[in-house]
Design an enzyme around this catalytic site. Sequence first.
Site, PDB file in Angstrom:
ATOM      1  CG  ASN A   1       4.740  -1.339   4.789  1.00  0.00           C
ATOM      2  OD1 ASN A   1       5.869  -1.564   5.197  1.00  0.00           O
ATOM      3  ND2 ASN A   1       3.846  -2.294   4.681  1.00  0.00           N
TER       4      ASN A   1
ATOM      5  CG  ASP B   1      -4.999   4.859   3.384  1.00  0.00           C
ATOM      6  OD1 ASP B   1      -5.012   4.402   4.549  1.00  0.00           O
ATOM      7  OD2 ASP B   1      -4.055   5.521   2.926  1.00  0.00           O
TER       8      ASP B   1
ATOM      9  CB  CYS C   1      -3.285   1.696   7.184  1.00  0.00           C
ATOM     10  SG  CYS C   1      -3.099   3.238   8.107  1.00  0.00           S
ATOM     11  NE  ARG C   2      -4.592   1.182   1.933  1.00  0.00           N
ATOM     12  CZ  ARG C   2      -4.585   1.803   0.770  1.00  0.00           C
ATOM     13  NH1 ARG C   2      -5.564   1.600  -0.094  1.00  0.00           N
ATOM     14  NH2 ARG C   2      -3.606   2.633   0.450  1.00  0.00           N
ATOM     15  CB  SER C   3       0.597  -3.352   2.989  1.00  0.00           C
ATOM     16  OG  SER C   3       1.342  -2.319   3.555  1.00  0.00           O
TER      17      SER C   3
ATOM     18  CB  CYS D   1      -0.991  -0.003   1.166  1.00  0.00           C
ATOM     19  SG  CYS D   1      -0.269   0.223   2.809  1.00  0.00           S
TER      20      CYS D   1
END
Length: 159
Positions: A17, A131, A19-21, A14
């Site tokens: 690096n 995000d 939050c999402r990933s 993402c």
Amino acid sequence: MQRKVSVKSVLEFCLGNICRSPIAEAVFRKLVTDAKVENKWRIDSAATSAYEIGSLPDYRGQTCMKKHGITMNHIARQVTKEDFQTFDYILCMDESNLRDLKRKSNQVKDCKAKIELLGTYDPQKQLIIEDPYYGNEKDFETVYEQCVRCCKSFLEKSH
């Protein structure tokens, strides 16, 4: 004679690096551990940007993951040329990530990574994992739920 274990590799990806990933990385790591195939996978996550290099995952993501009994052990890093050459899959969260990755991959000789949206594996067909950075705890929960669905489906299709 010892049989060589074939190892597959996936890099969750993402913008920052944090939050999402890292959520996707931790979810996938738990799934392969629960399936007792962790010795067959190399799992990591990375970012397009350099904004958050060296940072821990967002505290809201960590709180969400603790609630689901999942450990996060990640320090944010930026994608490298070697990532394109060594990972089998780079799974990103949105179209902006996908564009950035494809552009970077075109500059790498011997790019072996298959670059795609993690959401392409979502049985509910939610292609984009938004995000949650500017959102709230509920948004992190949504990311977690999407990552669980997508990562389960990816794991089933890839082994």
